[in-house]
Write a protein that holds these residues in place. Structure first.
Motif, mmCIF file in Angstrom:
data_model
loop_
_atom_site.group_PDB
_atom_site.id
_atom_site.type_symbol
_atom_site.label_atom_id
_atom_site.label_comp_id
_atom_site.label_asym_id
_atom_site.label_seq_id
_atom_site.Cartn_x
_atom_site.Cartn_y
_atom_site.Cartn_z
ATOM 1 N N SER A 25 0.700 -1.119 0.116
ATOM 2 C CA SER A 25 0.025 -0.082 0.001
ATOM 3 C C SER A 25 0.817 1.033 -0.116
ATOM 4 C CB SER A 25 -0.873 0.005 1.092
ATOM 5 O OG SER A 25 -0.310 -0.126 2.295
ATOM 6 N N SER A 26 2.360 1.137 0.184
ATOM 7 C CA SER A 26 2.808 2.244 0.071
ATOM 8 C C SER A 26 3.713 2.541 -0.986
ATOM 9 C CB SER A 26 4.149 2.199 1.126
ATOM 10 O OG SER A 26 5.081 0.931 0.899
ATOM 11 N N TYR A 27 3.319 1.753 -2.104
ATOM 12 C CA TYR A 27 3.634 2.009 -3.464
ATOM 13 C C TYR A 27 2.668 2.310 -4.567
ATOM 14 C CZ TYR A 27 8.031 -0.691 -2.151
ATOM 15 O OH TYR A 27 9.104 -0.882 -1.465
ATOM 16 N N VAL A 28 3.310 3.267 -5.303
ATOM 17 C CA VAL A 28 2.675 3.529 -6.408
ATOM 18 C C VAL A 28 2.585 2.672 -7.535
ATOM 19 C CG1 VAL A 28 2.111 5.166 -8.575
ATOM 20 C CG2 VAL A 28 2.510 6.091 -6.271
ATOM 21 N N MET A 29 1.397 2.088 -8.212
ATOM 22 C CA MET A 29 1.386 0.896 -8.806
ATOM 23 C C MET A 29 1.356 1.456 -10.478
ATOM 24 S SD MET A 29 2.789 -1.424 -7.244
ATOM 25 C CE MET A 29 2.381 -2.944 -8.304
ATOM 26 N N GLY A 30 2.189 1.011 -11.428
ATOM 27 C CA GLY A 30 1.893 1.339 -12.857
ATOM 28 C C GLY A 30 1.850 0.139 -13.779
ATOM 29 N N TRP A 31 1.348 0.223 -14.950
ATOM 30 C CA TRP A 31 1.309 -0.730 -16.033
ATOM 31 C C TRP A 31 1.932 -0.082 -17.218
ATOM 32 C CZ3 TRP A 31 0.341 -5.638 -15.642
ATOM 33 C CH2 TRP A 31 -0.480 -6.268 -14.915
ATOM 34 N N PHE A 32 3.079 -0.708 -17.763
ATOM 35 C CA PHE A 32 3.536 -0.365 -18.958
ATOM 36 C C PHE A 32 3.378 -1.397 -19.943
ATOM 37 C CE2 PHE A 32 5.918 3.349 -17.364
ATOM 38 C CZ PHE A 32 5.679 3.467 -16.139
ATOM 39 N N ARG A 33 3.883 -0.978 -21.348
ATOM 40 C CA ARG A 33 3.764 -2.200 -22.293
ATOM 41 C C ARG A 33 4.892 -1.818 -23.213
ATOM 42 N NH1 ARG A 33 -1.937 -0.856 -25.443
ATOM 43 N NH2 ARG A 33 -1.134 1.259 -26.375
ATOM 44 N N GLN A 34 5.417 -3.087 -23.877
ATOM 45 C CA GLN A 34 6.371 -2.766 -24.964
ATOM 46 C C GLN A 34 6.166 -3.804 -26.021
ATOM 47 O OE1 GLN A 34 10.373 -3.596 -23.463
ATOM 48 N NE2 GLN A 34 11.275 -2.195 -25.095
ATOM 49 N N ARG A 90 -2.340 5.587 -7.652
ATOM 50 C CA ARG A 90 -1.751 6.126 -6.264
ATOM 51 C C ARG A 90 -2.122 4.864 -5.303
ATOM 52 N NH1 ARG A 90 0.562 10.914 -6.714
ATOM 53 N NH2 ARG A 90 -0.085 12.300 -8.396
ATOM 54 N N ARG A 91 -1.314 5.104 -4.178
ATOM 55 C CA ARG A 91 -1.331 4.193 -3.084
ATOM 56 C C ARG A 91 -2.542 3.797 -2.466
ATOM 57 N NH1 ARG A 91 2.341 8.200 -2.178
ATOM 58 N NH2 ARG A 91 4.517 7.782 -2.318
ATOM 59 N N SER A 92 -3.455 4.741 -2.295
ATOM 60 C CA SER A 92 -4.671 4.345 -1.839
ATOM 61 C C SER A 92 -5.839 3.996 -2.800
ATOM 62 C CB SER A 92 -5.366 5.655 -1.070
ATOM 63 O OG SER A 92 -5.588 6.763 -1.824
ATOM 64 N N CYS A 144 4.216 -4.663 -14.850
ATOM 65 C CA CYS A 144 3.629 -3.865 -13.847
ATOM 66 C C CYS A 144 5.018 -3.541 -13.078
ATOM 67 C CB CYS A 144 2.889 -4.647 -12.987
ATOM 68 S SG CYS A 144 3.400 -5.810 -12.008
ATOM 69 N N ALA A 145 4.627 -2.512 -12.546
ATOM 70 C CA ALA A 145 5.850 -1.644 -11.621
ATOM 71 C C ALA A 145 5.517 -1.066 -10.673
ATOM 72 C CB ALA A 145 6.466 -0.695 -12.961
ATOM 73 N N ALA A 146 6.344 -0.798 -9.559
ATOM 74 C CA ALA A 146 5.970 -0.168 -8.280
ATOM 75 C C ALA A 146 7.334 0.972 -8.087
ATOM 76 C CB ALA A 146 6.179 -1.300 -7.421
ATOM 77 N N ASP A 147 6.775 1.853 -7.233
ATOM 78 C CA ASP A 147 7.509 2.812 -6.906
ATOM 79 C C ASP A 147 6.956 3.737 -5.868
ATOM 80 O OD1 ASP A 147 10.524 3.799 -7.612
ATOM 81 O OD2 ASP A 147 9.494 5.646 -7.045
ATOM 82 N N ARG A 148 7.886 4.398 -4.927
ATOM 83 C CA ARG A 148 7.203 5.133 -3.928
ATOM 84 C C ARG A 148 6.715 6.329 -4.456
ATOM 85 N NH1 ARG A 148 7.179 2.347 0.924
ATOM 86 N NH2 ARG A 148 9.246 1.337 1.307
ATOM 87 N N LEU A 149 7.040 6.787 -5.797
ATOM 88 C CA LEU A 149 6.524 8.179 -6.207
ATOM 89 C C LEU A 149 5.879 7.868 -7.487
ATOM 90 C CD1 LEU A 149 9.498 10.492 -5.389
ATOM 91 C CD2 LEU A 149 7.479 10.350 -4.156
ATOM 92 N N TYR A 150 4.906 8.677 -7.858
ATOM 93 C CA TYR A 150 3.927 8.708 -8.959
ATOM 94 C C TYR A 150 5.046 9.238 -10.160
ATOM 95 C CZ TYR A 150 0.947 10.062 -12.724
ATOM 96 O OH TYR A 150 0.578 10.079 -13.943
ATOM 97 N N SER A 151 4.707 8.573 -11.231
ATOM 98 C CA SER A 151 5.538 8.828 -12.527
ATOM 99 C C SER A 151 4.938 8.150 -13.774
ATOM 100 C CB SER A 151 6.837 8.392 -12.350
ATOM 101 O OG SER A 151 7.603 8.892 -13.581
#
Length: 122
Positions: free
Chosen positions: A30-39, A52-54, A96-103
């Motif tokens: 729950s402390s991570y922003v999660m993203g989806w990317f594709r290639q 976002r986290r919540s 999928c990817a995870a980081d503390r900050l949104y990008s």
């Protein structure tokens, strides 16, 4: 650290739907922003969606807006990507990817899954 495992990819007809899942290890999901990317072959990795986290904020690439929906279940340590109205421009390996900050930039995400292939037949 967090480990990510995607699932749910496969072959679908144009106009069809798939739901991707990404399961995360650890107790701090729950402390991570999660993203989806594709290639896609021969192309750079591109942003698809982020949440976002919540789960209160979601963001989409213009190419998928209105067709894809990102969501998360923090109790299950899982993020989802519901993909509807798939078209011939959508086939790719989805990560999928995870980081503390949104990008929206892939290089700013610290943790990545191994990817799952999505193929769309016409």
């Amino acid at each position: 650290q967090v480990q990510l495992v995607e699932s749910g990819g496969g072959l679908v007809q144009a106009g069809g739907s798939l739901r991707l899942s990404c399961a995360a290890s650890g107790r701090t999901f729950s402390s991570y922003v999660m993203g989806w990317f594709r290639q896609a072959p021969g192309k750079e990795r591109e942003f698809v969606a982020a949440i976002r986290r919540s789960g209160g904020g979601t963001y989409y690439a213009d190419s998928v807006k209105g067709r894809f929906t990102i969501s998360r279940d923090n109790a299950r340590n899982t993020v989802y990507l519901q993909m509807n109205s798939l078209n011939p421009e959508d086939p790719a390996v989805y990560y999928c990817a995870a980081d503390r900050l949104y990008s929206t930039r892939s290089f700013e995400y610290a943790y990545w899954g191994q990817g799952t292939q999505v193929t769309v037949s016409s």
